[in-house]
Write a protein that holds these residues in place. Structure first.
Motif, mmCIF file in Angstrom:
data_model
loop_
_atom_site.group_PDB
_atom_site.id
_atom_site.type_symbol
_atom_site.label_atom_id
_atom_site.label_comp_id
_atom_site.label_asym_id
_atom_site.label_seq_id
_atom_site.Cartn_x
_atom_site.Cartn_y
_atom_site.Cartn_z
ATOM 1 N N THR A 26 -8.238 7.972 1.574
ATOM 2 C CA THR A 26 -7.598 9.239 1.233
ATOM 3 C C THR A 26 -6.838 9.173 -0.085
ATOM 4 O OG1 THR A 26 -5.655 8.661 2.566
ATOM 5 C CG2 THR A 26 -7.415 9.889 3.653
ATOM 6 N N ARG A 27 -6.341 7.966 -0.449
ATOM 7 C CA ARG A 27 -5.573 7.834 -1.689
ATOM 8 C C ARG A 27 -6.326 7.040 -2.755
ATOM 9 N NH1 ARG A 27 -0.507 4.974 -0.330
ATOM 10 N NH2 ARG A 27 0.026 5.527 -2.478
ATOM 11 N N ARG A 28 -7.567 6.647 -2.415
ATOM 12 C CA ARG A 28 -8.463 5.966 -3.369
ATOM 13 C C ARG A 28 -7.832 4.671 -3.899
ATOM 14 N NH1 ARG A 28 -7.685 10.929 -4.165
ATOM 15 N NH2 ARG A 28 -6.365 10.563 -6.002
ATOM 16 N N LEU A 29 -7.298 3.876 -2.978
ATOM 17 C CA LEU A 29 -6.655 2.627 -3.356
ATOM 18 C C LEU A 29 -7.680 1.496 -3.442
ATOM 19 C CD1 LEU A 29 -3.522 2.803 -0.998
ATOM 20 C CD2 LEU A 29 -3.776 3.687 -3.328
ATOM 21 N N THR A 30 -7.340 0.481 -4.213
ATOM 22 C CA THR A 30 -8.194 -0.691 -4.363
ATOM 23 C C THR A 30 -7.401 -1.939 -4.007
ATOM 24 O OG1 THR A 30 -9.483 0.317 -6.152
ATOM 25 C CG2 THR A 30 -9.547 -2.085 -5.983
ATOM 26 N N MET A 31 -7.969 -2.772 -3.154
ATOM 27 C CA MET A 31 -7.389 -4.071 -2.825
ATOM 28 C C MET A 31 -8.360 -5.158 -3.279
ATOM 29 S SD MET A 31 -5.925 -3.447 1.049
ATOM 30 C CE MET A 31 -5.204 -5.074 1.150
ATOM 31 N N THR A 32 -7.855 -6.111 -4.011
ATOM 32 C CA THR A 32 -8.687 -7.219 -4.466
ATOM 33 C C THR A 32 -7.814 -8.458 -4.584
ATOM 34 O OG1 THR A 32 -10.253 -7.948 -6.183
ATOM 35 C CG2 THR A 32 -8.332 -6.690 -6.921
ATOM 36 N N GLY A 33 -8.379 -9.545 -5.044
ATOM 37 C CA GLY A 33 -7.614 -10.770 -5.197
ATOM 38 C C GLY A 33 -8.506 -11.897 -5.672
ATOM 39 N N ALA B 97 -7.174 3.810 6.434
ATOM 40 C CA ALA B 97 -7.532 5.188 6.100
ATOM 41 C C ALA B 97 -6.944 5.598 4.757
ATOM 42 C CB ALA B 97 -7.053 6.133 7.200
ATOM 43 N N GLN B 98 -5.767 5.055 4.416
ATOM 44 C CA GLN B 98 -5.149 5.439 3.144
ATOM 45 C C GLN B 98 -5.926 4.911 1.947
ATOM 46 O OE1 GLN B 98 -1.152 3.669 2.670
ATOM 47 N NE2 GLN B 98 -1.644 2.319 4.380
ATOM 48 N N LEU C 164 0.831 -1.205 0.000
ATOM 49 C CA LEU C 164 0.000 0.000 0.000
ATOM 50 C C LEU C 164 0.865 1.253 0.000
ATOM 51 C CD1 LEU C 164 -2.828 -1.009 2.515
ATOM 52 C CD2 LEU C 164 -2.813 -1.183 0.025
ATOM 53 N N SER C 165 1.972 1.214 0.729
ATOM 54 C CA SER C 165 2.879 2.367 0.750
ATOM 55 C C SER C 165 3.555 2.584 -0.596
ATOM 56 C CB SER C 165 3.950 2.169 1.821
ATOM 57 O OG SER C 165 3.391 2.107 3.115
ATOM 58 N N ALA C 166 3.745 1.501 -1.354
ATOM 59 C CA ALA C 166 4.432 1.600 -2.642
ATOM 60 C C ALA C 166 3.506 1.985 -3.786
ATOM 61 C CB ALA C 166 5.101 0.266 -2.971
#
Length: 329
Positions: free
Chosen positions: A255-262, A251-252, A226-228
């Motif tokens: 705020t950073r509109r990240l997506t986690m899937t798998g 929270a990131q 996530l940091s990368a």
């Protein structure tokens, strides 16, 4: 055809030594299925998980390990019109690849590409189904994006590097030695990061962050991924070699509109796998036939040395794919 066949079974959960040669009844083709006389079978991490008792076959699947193979169709089930006896194919399997014969849905078979032998073809299904569905369909990788793949010298990694590079992405890869990093660069990675010497988070941040990450490591890598990532980045998780649990500041994601899937491939429906096979036939198989991309081979073992093949895979010393020779060709 013979009524019985040679096979390798898992005698009980454990290490490579629990893989033993046996004689089993030859499978028959059910509705919508074909039976393949196996020439070569691919060896994959899920096989080792199944051997260890951590990845059970889906209902109705063979209890034998082996999720991909190449060979010749010797029997056609009812409802199958796209294949004929004598066709050479490679196929994604629900299980049972460590054997002289295996039954699988006909829609999960693909022709052996031009320029590719049966040995190399056995390496295609599991990796290409996985990479295509996760990197391009689920992950939505586009040309010009920064793509990071962990384990770049693995079968999945070498496939992902080549496909992402072909479709115009900037490819970054992690690997555990200088030789493995060189192999990644030779396949098209712009930057290969030896994770023993450098932090991939720092490298990707200097480049603006990864738009897409394909990860099979999990554990402490989840938060680091996530940091990368760049803002609006996507993380696709396909395995957890270092565990499925991590402490993450979610929270990131907002705020950073990240997506986690798998995803995992084996439990998906026959229809879902058939759709992936059709996508591959249209978008990827022409590249293999033209020699634009190719499977990367590490080593081969006879079927009755499946335990040694698993030991090789779990040593993490391999670059590319390990295969079992069943009938050769």
């Amino acid at each position: 055809m013979p009524q019985d066949m040679r096979a390798v079974e898992i005698t009980n959960p454990g290490g490579p030594e629990v893989l033993q040669s046996v004689t089993r009844p030859r499978p028959a083709a059910g509705h919508g299925q074909v039976v393949i006389e196996v020439a070569w079978a691919g060896v994959n991490r899920p096989d080792a998980l199944q051997r260890a008792g951590l990845y059970n076959p889906p209902a109705g699947a063979s209890d034998l390990p082996g999720l991909e193979a190449s060979g010749t169709i010797v029997e056609i089930g009812t409802g199958v019109s796209d294949w004929s006896v004598g066709d050479q194919v490679c196929a994604l399997l629900p299980g049972g690849g460590y054997a002289e014969y295996v039954a699988t849905p006909a829609a999960h078979c693909l022709p052996v590409p031009n320029r590719i032998g049966l040995k190399e073809a056995a390496c295609l299904p599991e990796n290409y189904f996985t990479v295509w569905s996760n990197v391009f369909s689920r992950g939505g990788l586009k040309g010009g994006e920064r793509f990071l793949v962990h384990g770049g010298s693995s079968g999945i990694g070498t496939t992902a590097i080549q496909l992402a590079n072909h479709f115009g992405a900037r490819v970054f890869a992690t690997a555990g030695s200088d030789d493995k990093c060189k192999a990644c660069r030779d396949l098209g990675a712009e930057v290969a990061i030896n994770y023993r010497d450098a932090d991939f988070v720092d490298v990707l941040k200097e480049q603006g962050g990864a738009n897409l990450i394909l990860c099979m490591v999990g554990g402490p890598y989840i938060a680091r991924n996530l940091s990368a990532m760049a803002d609006d980045g996507r993380l696709v998780q396909i395995a957890f070699l270092q565990g499925p649990k991590a402490e993450v500041n979610f929270a990131q994601l907002m705020t950073r509109r990240l997506t986690m899937t798998g995803s995992t491939l084996r439990p998906q429906s026959d229809l879902a796998k058939a759709r992936i096979a059709q996508d591959l036939r249209e978008a990827v198989w022409p590249l293999l036939s033209a020699g634009r991309i190719k499977p990367v081979m590490d080593s081969e073992f006879p079927l009755d040395e499946a335990a040694e093949a698993h030991a090789r895979m779990e040593s993490s010393g391999h670059i590319g794919k390990i295969v079992l020779e069943v009938a050769g060709g």
